[in-house]
Design an enzyme around this catalytic site. Structure first.
Site, PDB file in Angstrom:
ATOM      1  N   ARG A  47       0.826  -1.219   0.000  1.00 21.16           N
ATOM      2  CA  ARG A  47       0.000   0.000   0.000  1.00 21.16           C
ATOM      3  C   ARG A  47       0.858   1.266   0.000  1.00 21.16           C
ATOM      4  O   ARG A  47       0.504   2.271  -0.606  1.00 21.16           O
ATOM      5  CB  ARG A  47      -0.978  -0.025   1.199  1.00 21.16           C
ATOM      6  CG  ARG A  47      -1.770   1.256   1.400  1.00 21.16           C
ATOM      7  CD  ARG A  47      -3.093   1.085   2.169  1.00 21.16           C
ATOM      8  NE  ARG A  47      -3.053   0.130   3.259  1.00 21.16           N
ATOM      9  CZ  ARG A  47      -2.519   0.350   4.478  1.00 21.16           C
ATOM     10  NH1 ARG A  47      -2.006   1.529   4.766  1.00 21.16           N
ATOM     11  NH2 ARG A  47      -2.507  -0.603   5.388  1.00 21.16           N
ATOM     12  N   TYR A  99     -17.654  16.652 -15.497  1.00 24.06           N
ATOM     13  CA  TYR A  99     -17.879  15.216 -15.348  1.00 24.06           C
ATOM     14  C   TYR A  99     -18.972  14.982 -14.298  1.00 24.06           C
ATOM     15  O   TYR A  99     -18.858  15.463 -13.167  1.00 24.06           O
ATOM     16  CB  TYR A  99     -16.570  14.530 -14.953  1.00 24.06           C
ATOM     17  CG  TYR A  99     -16.748  13.055 -14.740  1.00 24.06           C
ATOM     18  CD1 TYR A  99     -17.051  12.220 -15.808  1.00 24.06           C
ATOM     19  CD2 TYR A  99     -16.655  12.491 -13.476  1.00 24.06           C
ATOM     20  CE1 TYR A  99     -17.249  10.869 -15.619  1.00 24.06           C
ATOM     21  CE2 TYR A  99     -16.848  11.138 -13.279  1.00 24.06           C
ATOM     22  CZ  TYR A  99     -17.144  10.330 -14.355  1.00 24.06           C
ATOM     23  OH  TYR A  99     -17.345   8.995 -14.167  1.00 24.06           O
ATOM     24  N   ASP A 172      -8.513  18.673 -14.405  1.00 23.43           N
ATOM     25  CA  ASP A 172      -8.859  17.309 -14.832  1.00 23.43           C
ATOM     26  C   ASP A 172      -8.474  17.209 -16.310  1.00 23.43           C
ATOM     27  O   ASP A 172      -9.122  17.787 -17.176  1.00 23.43           O
ATOM     28  CB  ASP A 172     -10.365  17.083 -14.629  1.00 23.43           C
ATOM     29  CG  ASP A 172     -10.799  15.655 -14.984  1.00 23.43           C
ATOM     30  OD1 ASP A 172     -10.076  14.984 -15.751  1.00 23.43           O
ATOM     31  OD2 ASP A 172     -11.879  15.223 -14.518  1.00 23.43           O
ATOM     32  N   LYS A 197      -9.671   5.915 -18.791  1.00 28.11           N
ATOM     33  CA  LYS A 197     -10.057   6.377 -20.122  1.00 28.11           C
ATOM     34  C   LYS A 197      -8.868   6.241 -21.093  1.00 28.11           C
ATOM     35  O   LYS A 197      -8.458   5.140 -21.369  1.00 28.11           O
ATOM     36  CB  LYS A 197     -10.597   7.804 -20.037  1.00 28.11           C
ATOM     37  CG  LYS A 197     -11.588   8.024 -18.861  1.00 28.11           C
ATOM     38  CD  LYS A 197     -12.871   7.229 -19.013  1.00 28.11           C
ATOM     39  CE  LYS A 197     -13.756   7.246 -17.768  1.00 28.11           C
ATOM     40  NZ  LYS A 197     -14.055   8.536 -17.210  1.00 28.11           N
TER      41      LYS A 197
END
Ligand SMILES: *Cc1c(COP(=O)(O)O)cnc(C)c1O
Length: 376
Positions: A47, A99, A172, A197
């Protein structure tokens, strides 16, 4: 090194243990201590950091021209981390067209109660200046091109206005990718991606990433959120993202060429009222896109005469274009945004959003034309 080369080499090298040219996928959760109790590899627990995620983060930092990147389990996890991690904890200005997941994050989770959100049409720089100065503001969230109206915002000007008001500016960059637009060079304090994406590019992984420049006040808070809140990108998703990155520059070129041809074909169709795409000369965002992007992207929206009903008929008649949400993959996807987004949508009733894939553009045009036939 140029971006095509960086996309293939940065963060990766031939594996010294095996000679493997392709980066090995490391799934180990834990790493051995040396005799003195330290970690000679630099890795301790999956992690905190791990070889596959580090490679992806290094590649993304390089492509965006930043000094560090932090990979999260999704684009939304990356966005949540930025909202939670900006130091002042104050007001957040968001675009009015953005978005839709961010609107849901605000409306449906504690994020909307912990921060004050102010939507602004950031094409109007005076409106942005007023919003930033009327009350103490911690963060300006910029999305360009925007979703689903494909608006272009002046990144350099918006960042400067944010800074005048003492706020951080974060972009973004999911739709443009670092191939077409590099916000850190235009003054942004961080860049965020849904790697789900174009970065992944094949509709088969989910991840998010934030890239920061040297000395960013966001870096440590984001690192602590990543490490301790734990919404980290999975090793396999990082590996797939690295695989996708290698072809990102050439994919974007082909995506853009296809979108331009399809946009021009749709403009010429009598049943199409409007095409929203910055690659068209009369699009309101054309000049700005020409300045701040090296291509117009491959997301376009078009409005059908006859409203929602006609748009649904067209979507239902398509044979090759896939009717599905998401974007940025090899398959061309279409979606009726107003029905997906509900009453708060900015999308006109007849709007269909197209993510132009990598098929031959003429095949997509032929499919769209047959679906539009005899509408009126
Ligand atoms: C998809 C998307 C997101 C959210 O990313 P996920 O990986 O789906 O969580 C954020 N911003 C934009 C512009 C997107 O297209």
């Amino acid at each position: 090194m140029r971006i095509e080369t960086k996309a293939i080499h940065i963060g990766r090298s031939v594996d010294p243990a095996t000679g493997a040219v392709s980066l090995p996928l490391h799934t180990s959760t834990t790493f051995q201590r040396g005799a003195d109790g330290t970690f000679p590899s630099g890795f301790e627990y999956i992690r905190d950091a791990n070889p596959t995620r580090n490679a992806f983060e290094a590649a993304m930092a390089s492509l965006e021209g930043g000094s560090a990147a932090l990979a999260f389990s999704s684009g939304m996890a990356a966005i949540t981390a930025v909202f939670e991690g900006h130091a002042t904890g104050g007001r957040i200005i968001v675009p009015d067209d953005m978005y839709f997941g961010i609107r849901s994050l605000i409306d449906e989770t504690d994020i909307g109660k912990r921060f004050e959100f102010k939507p602004v049409d950031m094409r109007d720089l005076d409106a942005l200046r007023v919003a930033v100065t009327v009350a103490p503001t911690g963060l300006v969230w910029i999305e360009t091109p925007s979703n689903p109206l494909i608006r272009i915002v002046d990144i350099q000007a918006a960042c400067a206005i944010a800074h005048e008001g003492g706020a951080l500016a974060v972009v973004d960059n999911t739709w443009a990718t670092p191939v077409l637009q590099r916000p850190l060079e235009l003054g942004a304090d961080a860049v965020m991606h849904s790697a789900t994406k174009y970065i992944g590019g094949h509709s088969d992984l989910m991840a998010g990433v934030v890239v920061v420049p040297e000395g960013s006040p966001l870096e440590r808070p984001l690192r602590m959120i990543q490490r301790h809140k734990g919404s980290v990108a999975a090793a396999f998703d990082c590996w797939l993202a690295l695989r996708g990155l290698q072809t990102l520059p050439i994919r974007m070129r082909a995506h853009c060429q296809g979108a331009q041809k399809i946009a021009e074909a749709l403009v010429a169709h009598p049943d199409v009222e409007k095409v929203l795409f910055p690659g068209l000369h009369d699009d309101p965002g054309h000049g700005l896109a020409q300045q701040q992007m090296s291509g117009y992207g491959a997301m376009l929206s078009f409005v059908i005469r006859g409203g929602a009903e006609a748009a649904m008929v067209v979507a239902g008649r398509l044979k090759l274009v896939t009717r599905a949400t998401s974007l940025g993959g090899t398959h061309t996807l279409i979606e009726h945004r107003a029905s997906v987004e509900g009453p708060k949508t900015m999308a006109p009733a007849g709007l269909l959003r197209l993510s132009v894939g990598l098929e031959h553009p003429q095949d997509i045009i032929d499919d769209l034309i047959q679906a539009l036939k005899g509408l009126g």
